[in-house]
Design an enzyme around this catalytic site. Structure first.
Site, PDB file in Angstrom:
ATOM      1  N   HIS A  11     -28.442 -37.166  11.685  1.00 43.62           N
ATOM      2  CA  HIS A  11     -27.035 -37.438  12.007  1.00 43.62           C
ATOM      3  C   HIS A  11     -27.091 -38.706  13.062  1.00 43.62           C
ATOM      4  CE1 HIS A  11     -25.972 -33.870   9.661  1.00 43.62           C
ATOM      5  NE2 HIS A  11     -24.813 -34.326   9.634  1.00 43.62           N
ATOM      6  N   GLU A  48     -26.202 -37.922   1.790  1.00 40.32           N
ATOM      7  CA  GLU A  48     -24.970 -37.868   1.591  1.00 40.32           C
ATOM      8  C   GLU A  48     -24.250 -39.086   1.456  1.00 40.32           C
ATOM      9  OE1 GLU A  48     -22.970 -34.662   3.467  1.00 40.32           O
ATOM     10  OE2 GLU A  48     -24.508 -33.130   2.895  1.00 40.32           O
ATOM     11  N   TRP A  52     -18.136 -40.136   4.893  1.00 37.69           N
ATOM     12  CA  TRP A  52     -17.783 -39.493   6.160  1.00 37.69           C
ATOM     13  C   TRP A  52     -18.658 -40.104   7.130  1.00 37.69           C
ATOM     14  CZ3 TRP A  52     -17.823 -36.833   1.634  1.00 37.69           C
ATOM     15  CH2 TRP A  52     -18.816 -36.121   1.091  1.00 37.69           C
ATOM     16  N   TYR A 106     -21.857 -28.236  -1.400  1.00 34.47           N
ATOM     17  CA  TYR A 106     -21.258 -26.914  -0.909  1.00 34.47           C
ATOM     18  C   TYR A 106     -20.423 -26.308  -1.756  1.00 34.47           C
ATOM     19  CZ  TYR A 106     -23.966 -27.743   3.489  1.00 34.47           C
ATOM     20  OH  TYR A 106     -24.980 -28.053   4.187  1.00 34.47           O
ATOM     21  N   GLU A 131     -29.532 -29.530   0.444  1.00 34.16           N
ATOM     22  CA  GLU A 131     -28.507 -28.913   1.398  1.00 34.16           C
ATOM     23  C   GLU A 131     -27.522 -28.206   0.656  1.00 34.16           C
ATOM     24  OE1 GLU A 131     -27.638 -31.849   4.680  1.00 34.16           O
ATOM     25  OE2 GLU A 131     -25.607 -30.556   4.640  1.00 34.16           O
TER      26      GLU A 131
END
Length: 1024
Positions: free
Chosen positions: A144, A205, A210, A278, A316
């Site tokens: 990140h 991702e 985001w 998720y 993930e």
């Protein structure tokens, strides 16, 4: 057989192989060869034996081989007694895969990092990798990364991707992040010196919006080139050969490969085909619907992995949002979730190597994060059964047995244009073009043949530098090419000495750029659809949510020449479909009182959502779509305070319930989105809306921020927080939850009778720095002279780290030493205070004091533990009555002057010194980057685990003898230290001498003393 002896034999075999070679590897434009049982189609053909063995082990996974993994498996937990993590406490076993976030850990923002020393954090992270390996766990690292251009966090979506590539404005800053990754990997060694293989998962991702590397902030071409650059830099420049690289978009794709592969960098740069998804919907008692969606996508990805000879992994996953494991540990639905998922994967996607869930960070309230059950919860028994159902799920010695190492398959030689990137805008008449070759050694290249041609007849001669890079310059003025918004197509051509042209890395290898700066957008035209040349261009601007990009297309206009067609399908994502456009920088819509659009609905009577994020608050309006006629939709913003408007906070944005869409909030619009939510019943499950001419209307005076007081006397005392309004700990934690770490907070008595205070109690379990913050949303402190607060010390000789953040992204730091006990008033001058200085961003202003301008828009106030006393086991302080008070007289901007020798400096257009954050790894002086061919065939990697750090990639494109020279001006001390350490431990002095003898024989057989001199120079530099 000893390590040195094995190396000698491998070298002799390699020399013999080369002498027998009569032709080069295939250079035709074809896919890379897939793996066989004897070879691995790995991105790094010089990968260590252990890394090749890990690749083969994961690639060859079958039913029963699935591994379970968790982020922060042992160093984050919810149970207070889980010293080795919640999973271990419940099962007595460790997960088979451990994960950490290198991007955060190396900057000290997450465990095991602490503090800002990247060198120290790299050493600590490497030691944690060693510990995980000793426990029988494979390690994966995500990243990140904070935004290298702005210094904001990973959610700062300011577009920077192209500026991180060679020659980019922030390439040097980004290289420092990569240097720290290299330092970590090169220090992760077993006791015998064997480098531990690591799965590195950067830029994950990316199909979401985001992250700064995500959709709408980085084009598909920019993303692919940035990913390739990361691999090229670590593998070819830094000489890191114990990494596997994972590509992991987020779901869902409805089982369609086109969407998944849209940003795929290519087989030469990817080892693991990953997938993140998720489960957030808690409406169903079971997880069948979500699992079915996951299986559909992973089957597609598994097939792609098989066809390419790659690894497939669920990189993930977890239960989050409404579906997360509850803070109470009770009333959890479907506690057999893990077993059901594992069984489905074993049946439907048996080659899935591992499934990795996130960390049990804990916390409280809305910030509570749990991804597995923990001891004493209602999911404990079912999780124990899951962990015991198959030995391969959990860590073991066999899990990290890397004794079976196939050879690496040869790579196809290729050449590609690195910069400019396809779709970039060219604004300088001197266009620098950089080309990178892969899969071919330098000695095989006909460097004189390298050119870039244009579709207008120009030919640009390229010059080789090092690491496989060529550069050249196209003078647009001399070529008669104007910056007139037209397009220019560039094509690279590089040949080998036998006349073969290197294949393009992708398609035909052409790159098309737009000439001239992007025309300034008219704020009132939110979306006309008329400016897009293709569906792909439209889809690059909007990020899909619970749908596919292909469901937003161009069609005939309702008013202009073009309109947008929004196709929705609830059969795939049953609750909603949507598309979002983000604005960087934020837009000011406060000068308008309404939003209008032309709409042709489908009469479905589903819920059409028009969404605006303004000032950090998500607002929604709901136009009817129960007719099929074409009509104009008008949505009112309301008056200056937002009264009487059609927009209200989204129902899920509970923290902003009741907030009005005021002009002040409209002055900071961060995104605009359109959604269609299912209204269920017998309504259609698919349909189309045609939308056109989305505009702002009803002009009015724009919002004007409060003027800066002309003198300090205009300012008034502002109470930031006296803590009197909180009824309990939960309310306090909610107000101070901007950093999530609120479990350390509680209410306590203040310094006076009846007053309240914030108590911060912490045991350093998560590192020495642990912070909480209150969001202030742009408060104006102009004219305020002093920050005053009451502090109760604990006499620990640690410190409170106080930070003031501004809306511009600056952070100013002040330490309050806790060398006292009891209450004490602290007064901190705000302007010109040499002890309150900028710590972020790392630019020319770093180290300077606050100025009057910095006070105009305060974002947040941060309090953190700052461990100064190494012998202490915790910190316990309290804060009361925080306020800012006006200056007694005019402020003086006495900024601390930064030494111009602290980092490389250059001047901006105003003549002021600014830090040079650029770098150009493609344009190094060849004399600092000696070219040395790998004395083995690219497909021959019959080495043991420790010979992959000689700095040569499988393409034979060479690296500098000194890795520090490769980072330009920006190499971190951590990387230099790691390189020295690796060099010093790599061979014994006796073994080195023997290796030189055999290497000399092999090289002399290949063609003479010149190459041997290069080898000797590399040896003198320490084989870094």
């Amino acid at each position: 057989m000893g390590t040195v002896t094995k190396r000698l034999l491998a070298t002799v075999v390699a020399a013999s192989t080369i002498l027998g070679m009569s032709s080069l590897p295939a250079l035709a434009a074809e896919d890379n060869p897939t793996s066989s049982s004897d070879t691995v189609n790995i991105s790094d053909v010089n990968a260590t034996a252990e890394t090749r063995a890990l690749f083969a082990k994961l690639r060859d996974s079958k039913a029963g081989d699935l591994r379970f993994g968790q982020q922060h498996a042992t160093d984050e937990h919810i149970s207070s007694t889980a010293s080795e993590g919640d999973v271990y406490e419940m099962t007595g076993k460790y997960p088979a895969v451990f994960g950490w976030d290198a991007g955060l850990a190396l900057r000290g923002a997450e465990k095991p990092g602490s503090g800002s020393d990247k060198q120290a954090n790299a050493e600590v992270l490497a030691q944690n990798i060693v510990d995980a390996d000793a426990k029988g766990a494979i390690v994966t690292l995500s990243a990140h990364w904070y935004n290298p251009g702005t210094g904001g966090d990973f959610n700062d979506t300011t577009a920077v991707a192209s500026e991180l590539l060679p020659g980019g404005k922030y390439s040097g800053t980004f290289n420092e992040e990569l240097d720290a990754i290299a330092a970590t990997a090169q220090q992760a060694k077993r006791s015998d010196g064997t480098l531990i293989p690591i799965i590195f998962r950067p830029l994950h991702e990316n199909n979401g919006s985001w992250f700064w590397w995500g959709a709408t902030h980085a084009s598909a071409s920019e993303y692919k080139e940035l990913y390739r650059y990361i691999v090229d830099y670590l593998r070819d420049v830094k000489g890191v050969h114990n990494l596997l690289y994972a590509y992991s978009p987020g779901g869902t794709f409805n089982g369609k490969a086109d969407g998944y592969l849209e940003t795929y960098p290519g087989d030469q740069w990817v080892d693991v085909l990953g997938y993140d998804e998720y489960d957030t919907d808690n409406s169903a008692d079971d997880s069948n619907a979500w699992i079915n969606t996951v299986v559909k996508d992973l089957k597609m990805i598994g097939n792609e992995a098989t066809n390419r000879g790659k690894i497939v992994a669920f990189t993930e996953f977890g239960r989050s949002g409404d579906r997360k494991f509850t803070e109470s540990g009770t009333d959890n639905k479907d506690t057999k979730f893990f077993a059901e998922l594992a069984d489905a994967l074993a049946k439907e996607v048996p080659n899935t190597a591992y499934m990795m869930t996130w960390a049990n960070f804990g916390g409280s309230g809305s910030g509570f994060q749990s991804y597995t059950p923990w001891k004493g919860t209602d999911g404990e028994k079912d999780f124990q059964d899951f962990a015991n159902s198959n030995a391969n799920l959990m860590a073991s010695a066999d899990n990290v047995d890397y004794s079976n190492a196939p050879t690496a398959a040869a790579q196809t030689g290729s050449a590609r244009i690195v910069t400019p990137v396809n779709g970039n805008r060219v604004t300088d008449t001197k266009l620098t073009i950089r080309v990178k070759t892969e899969g071919v050694r330098y000695s095989q290249l006909d460097t004189a043949s390298a050119v870039v041609t244009t579709d207008r007849g120009q030919s640009v001669k390229l010059t080789y530098s090092c690491n496989g890079y060529f550069t050249g310059t196209l003078d647009l003025d001399e070529a008669g090419i104007k910056l007139d918004q037209s397009k220019l197509t560039l094509t690279a051509q590089v040949k080998t000495k036998d006349g073969k042209t290197l294949a393009a890395a992708e398609d035909d290898g052409s790159v098309t750029v737009r000439l001239g700066a992007k025309p300034e957008a008219v704020v009132g035209d939110v979306e006309t659809f008329d400016t897009y040349d293709s569906d792909a261009e439209l889809q690059s601007v909007y990020s899909p949510n619970h749908t596919e990009k292909s469901n937003l297309t161009l069609t005939d206009g309702l008013e202009g020449s073009k309109a947008g067609n929004f196709h929705y399908v609830f059969a795939n994502d049953s609750d909603y479909n949507g598309f979002q456009r983000s604005y960087t920088p934020k837009q000011d819509w406060s000068g308008f009182s309404k939003l209008t659009m032309k709409l042709k609905a489908d009469g479905s009577d589903h819920k059409f959502v028009v969404q605006i994020n303004a000032g950090g608050v998500t607002f929604e309006a709901y136009p009817k779509i129960d007719t099929t006629d074409t009509h104009e939709v008008t949505l009112n913003f309301g008056d200056a305070d937002g009264n009487g408007g059609d927009f209200a906070p989204a129902s899920w944005d509970t923290s902003h319930a009741g907030t009005k869409l005021s002009q002040e909030l409209l002055s900071k619009v961060g995104s605009f989105a359109l959604y269609i939510n299912s209204n269920g019943g017998d309504r259609p499950t698919s349909g189309d809306l045609v939308i056109d001419s989305i505009r702002l209307d009803g002009e009015r005076d724009a919002y004007a921020p409060q003027e800066t007081p002309s003198t300090p006397s205009d300012a008034e005392l502002q109470s930031i927080d006296d803590f009197s309004g909180y009824a309990d700990d939960q309310e306090l934690r909610s107000a101070w939850g901007n950093r999530n770490h609120t479990e350390v907070l509680s209410l306590t008595d203040g310094p006076t009778d009846g007053s309240k205070a914030l108590r911060f109690t912490y045991d350093f379990a998560n590192g020495g720095w642990y912070d909480v913050a209150q969001y202030l949303g742009g408060k104006n402190w102009s004219g305020e002279g002093t920050l005053k607060l009451q502090v109760r010390g604990d006499g620990s000789n640690n410190a409170i780290g106080l930070q003031i953040g501004t809306m511009e992204g600056k952070y100013f730091h002040y330490d309050i030493k806790l060398d006292f006990e009891g209450w004490k008033q602290i007064e901190i001058p705000l302007v010109g205070n040499g002890s309150l200085t900028q710590t972020w961003p790392d630019d020319a202003d770093k180290g300077n004091s606050m100025t009057d301008d910095d006070l105009t828009s305060i974002k947040e106030l941060v309090f953190a533990s700052n461990k100064w006393n190494d012998e202490s086991t915790g910190i316990d302080f309290a804060i009361a009555d925080i306020q800012v008070v006006p200056s007694d007289g005019p402020s003086t901007d006495t900024e601390a002057t930064k030494d111009a020798t602290d980092g490389d400096m250059k001047q901006d257009e105003a003549g002021d010194d600014v830090k040079d954050t650029s770098a150009d790894i493609a344009n190094q002086d060849p004399s600092t980057c000696p070219i040395a061919d790998d004395p083995s065939d690219t497909a021959d990697t019959g080495n043991d685990g420790n010979d992959g750090n000689d700095g040569n990639d499988g393409s034979g494109n060479g690296t500098s003898a000194d890795p520090s020279a490769q980072s330009g001006k920006r190499t971190s001390d951590a990387a230099k230290s790691a390189a020295k350490k690796t060099a010093s431990e790599n061979l014994s002095s006796t073994g080195s001498g023997i290796v030189y003898v055999v290497a000399a024989m092999a090289v002399l057989l290949l063609g003479g003393c010149t190459a041997f001199i290069v080898l000797t120079r590399k040896g003198e530099a320490g084989q870094r």
